[in-house]
Design a protein around this motif. Structure first.
Motif, PDB file in Angstrom:
ATOM      1  N   VAL A  19       0.853  -1.182   0.000  1.00  0.00           N
ATOM      2  CA  VAL A  19       0.000   0.000   0.000  1.00  0.00           C
ATOM      3  C   VAL A  19       0.885   1.227   0.000  1.00  0.00           C
ATOM      4  N   LEU A  20       0.596   2.166  -0.877  1.00  0.00           N
ATOM      5  CA  LEU A  20       1.308   3.433  -0.910  1.00  0.00           C
ATOM      6  C   LEU A  20       0.378   4.518  -0.380  1.00  0.00           C
ATOM      7  N   PHE A  21       0.765   5.155   0.724  1.00  0.00           N
ATOM      8  CA  PHE A  21       0.019   6.264   1.296  1.00  0.00           C
ATOM      9  C   PHE A  21       0.708   7.563   0.906  1.00  0.00           C
ATOM     10  N   GLU A  22      -0.043   8.485   0.321  1.00  0.00           N
ATOM     11  CA  GLU A  22       0.446   9.834   0.090  1.00  0.00           C
ATOM     12  C   GLU A  22      -0.408  10.749   0.942  1.00  0.00           C
ATOM     13  N   PHE A  23       0.222  11.671   1.659  1.00  0.00           N
ATOM     14  CA  PHE A  23      -0.544  12.518   2.565  1.00  0.00           C
ATOM     15  C   PHE A  23       0.003  13.933   2.559  1.00  0.00           C
ATOM     16  N   LYS A  24      -0.918  14.878   2.766  1.00  0.00           N
ATOM     17  CA  LYS A  24      -0.575  16.289   2.856  1.00  0.00           C
ATOM     18  C   LYS A  24      -1.602  16.914   3.792  1.00  0.00           C
ATOM     19  N   LEU A  25      -1.145  17.421   4.909  1.00  0.00           N
ATOM     20  CA  LEU A  25      -2.021  17.982   5.922  1.00  0.00           C
ATOM     21  C   LEU A  25      -1.672  19.452   6.102  1.00  0.00           C
ATOM     22  N   CYS A  26      -2.658  20.319   5.892  1.00  0.00           N
ATOM     23  CA  CYS A  26      -2.455  21.762   5.994  1.00  0.00           C
ATOM     24  C   CYS A  26      -3.389  22.327   7.050  1.00  0.00           C
ATOM     25  N   ILE A  27      -2.979  23.441   7.619  1.00  0.00           N
ATOM     26  CA  ILE A  27      -3.832  24.199   8.536  1.00  0.00           C
ATOM     27  C   ILE A  27      -4.466  25.307   7.719  1.00  0.00           C
ATOM     28  N   CYS A  28      -5.794  25.331   7.657  1.00  0.00           N
ATOM     29  CA  CYS A  28      -6.487  26.355   6.880  1.00  0.00           C
ATOM     30  C   CYS A  28      -6.313  27.712   7.547  1.00  0.00           C
ATOM     31  N   THR A  29      -6.086  28.715   6.733  1.00  0.00           N
ATOM     32  CA  THR A  29      -5.959  30.078   7.240  1.00  0.00           C
ATOM     33  C   THR A  29      -7.172  30.877   6.810  1.00  0.00           C
ATOM     34  N   GLU A  30      -7.538  31.859   7.641  1.00  0.00           N
ATOM     35  CA  GLU A  30      -8.672  32.709   7.298  1.00  0.00           C
ATOM     36  C   GLU A  30      -8.267  33.670   6.196  1.00  0.00           C
ATOM     37  N   ASP A  31      -9.147  33.874   5.259  1.00  0.00           N
ATOM     38  CA  ASP A  31      -8.939  34.814   4.157  1.00  0.00           C
ATOM     39  C   ASP A  31      -7.596  34.635   3.454  1.00  0.00           C
ATOM     40  N   PRO A  32      -7.344  33.451   2.871  1.00  0.00           N
ATOM     41  CA  PRO A  32      -6.073  33.286   2.165  1.00  0.00           C
ATOM     42  C   PRO A  32      -6.034  34.150   0.908  1.00  0.00           C
ATOM     43  N   GLN A  33      -4.852  34.574   0.518  1.00  0.00           N
ATOM     44  CA  GLN A  33      -4.705  35.353  -0.700  1.00  0.00           C
ATOM     45  C   GLN A  33      -4.989  34.460  -1.896  1.00  0.00           C
ATOM     46  N   GLU A  34      -5.519  35.070  -2.973  1.00  0.00           N
ATOM     47  CA  GLU A  34      -5.880  34.282  -4.149  1.00  0.00           C
ATOM     48  C   GLU A  34      -4.685  33.583  -4.770  1.00  0.00           C
ATOM     49  N   ASP A  35      -3.542  34.283  -4.838  1.00  0.00           N
ATOM     50  CA  ASP A  35      -2.377  33.682  -5.462  1.00  0.00           C
ATOM     51  C   ASP A  35      -1.425  33.041  -4.456  1.00  0.00           C
ATOM     52  N   GLY A  36      -1.786  33.086  -3.174  1.00  0.00           N
ATOM     53  CA  GLY A  36      -0.934  32.529  -2.121  1.00  0.00           C
ATOM     54  C   GLY A  36      -1.371  31.138  -1.728  1.00  0.00           C
ATOM     55  N   PRO A  37      -0.666  30.539  -0.778  1.00  0.00           N
ATOM     56  CA  PRO A  37      -1.039  29.197  -0.309  1.00  0.00           C
ATOM     57  C   PRO A  37      -2.373  29.235   0.437  1.00  0.00           C
ATOM     58  N   LYS A  38      -3.112  28.156   0.354  1.00  0.00           N
ATOM     59  CA  LYS A  38      -4.430  28.057   0.990  1.00  0.00           C
ATOM     60  C   LYS A  38      -4.334  27.739   2.474  1.00  0.00           C
ATOM     61  N   GLY A  39      -3.165  27.390   2.951  1.00  0.00           N
ATOM     62  CA  GLY A  39      -2.980  27.071   4.354  1.00  0.00           C
ATOM     63  C   GLY A  39      -1.520  26.792   4.649  1.00  0.00           C
ATOM     64  N   ASP A  40      -1.202  26.705   5.920  1.00  0.00           N
ATOM     65  CA  ASP A  40       0.165  26.407   6.323  1.00  0.00           C
ATOM     66  C   ASP A  40       0.366  24.899   6.326  1.00  0.00           C
ATOM     67  N   LEU A  41       1.415  24.422   5.663  1.00  0.00           N
ATOM     68  CA  LEU A  41       1.705  23.000   5.569  1.00  0.00           C
ATOM     69  C   LEU A  41       2.187  22.486   6.919  1.00  0.00           C
ATOM     70  N   LEU A  42       1.508  21.459   7.422  1.00  0.00           N
ATOM     71  CA  LEU A  42       1.877  20.858   8.691  1.00  0.00           C
ATOM     72  C   LEU A  42       2.737  19.614   8.476  1.00  0.00           C
ATOM     73  N   ILE A  43       2.283  18.733   7.583  1.00  0.00           N
ATOM     74  CA  ILE A  43       3.028  17.501   7.300  1.00  0.00           C
ATOM     75  C   ILE A  43       2.711  17.055   5.880  1.00  0.00           C
ATOM     76  N   GLU A  44       3.716  16.521   5.202  1.00  0.00           N
ATOM     77  CA  GLU A  44       3.548  16.010   3.851  1.00  0.00           C
ATOM     78  C   GLU A  44       4.530  14.869   3.661  1.00  0.00           C
ATOM     79  N   GLY A  45       4.118  13.862   2.944  1.00  0.00           N
ATOM     80  CA  GLY A  45       5.033  12.763   2.688  1.00  0.00           C
ATOM     81  C   GLY A  45       4.349  11.598   2.008  1.00  0.00           C
ATOM     82  N   ARG A  46       5.074  10.517   1.907  1.00  0.00           N
ATOM     83  CA  ARG A  46       4.531   9.278   1.348  1.00  0.00           C
ATOM     84  C   ARG A  46       5.278   8.127   1.987  1.00  0.00           C
TER      85      ARG A  46
END
Length: 195
Positions: A19-46
């Motif tokens: 089994v291959l698990f791919e994961f990306k967990l972000c913290i949503c931020t209020e009023d993100p900029q349109e061209d900016g990231p949608k949230g702060d990256l907490l953990i990412e990997g596989r």
């Protein structure tokens, strides 16, 4: 310790031994900029689990490692399972909306799977998928209370419904559930096997 639930449908089908698990967990931020990231990256990997071969269904715990943190996951590895497509539609709800919780248990395990937790209104449709071992059942529970609109001091009565459904290879089960005089919910389970 934080507990996060995956949104449905998070499942693997026809897994043989790896089994291959791919994961990306972000913290949503209020009023993100349109061209900016949608949230702060907490953990990412596989990560790959290569010891998944088993002859019996089981609940398993594994740790996924990321760049900065690790993430513990709990999942079911079910042998000879079918898919239960659970479709819920709010046919009638209080004008203020409905705080709705939809839970499932599968294949005799006591672990509760949250399928939906949030506010729903009349016309809202919720779809989920639960794997169920053949010759077993899926247990569903719906809890609903009118959403607090802040205008009235009196709370309307709570409502709850629960039932279990035996597996089959193909078929549909329809039920209409009345939580109270203000709330009517359609529950449809469609059973399917893999092609």
């Amino acid at each position: 310790m934080a507990r996060l639930s995956l949104t449905s449908s998070a499942r693997g089908i026809g897994i043989r031994s790896r089994v291959l698990f791919e994961f990306k967990l972000c913290i949503c931020t209020e009023d993100p900029q349109e061209d900016g990231p949608k949230g702060d990256l907490l953990i990412e990997g596989r990560t790959e689990f290569s010891t998944m071969y088993t002859t019996e269904s089981s609940i398993q715990n594994r740790r996924l490692y990321g760049d900065k943190f690790s993430l513990d996951v709990k999942f079911a590895a079910l042998i000879n399972a079918v898919q239960a497509f659970v479709d819920v539609e709010i046919l009638r709800a209080p004008d203020c909306g409905l705080n709705l919780n939809l839970y499932a248990k599968t294949s005799g395990y006591e672990d509760v799977i949250p399928l939906y937790q949030g506010v729903a209104e009349a016309g809202c449709k919720i779809s989920s998928v639960v794997a169920v071992v053949i010759r077993s059942c899926v247990y569903l529970r719906i809890e609903g209370t009118p959403k607090d609109d802040g205008l009235s001091q009196k709370r309307l009565p709570c409502g709850a419904w629960e039932d279990s459904f035996d597996t089959c290879y193909h078929g549909i089960v329809d039920k209409v559930v009345n939580l109270d005089e203000f709330t009517m919910i359609s529950v449809k389970i469609t059973w399917r096997t893999l092609d």
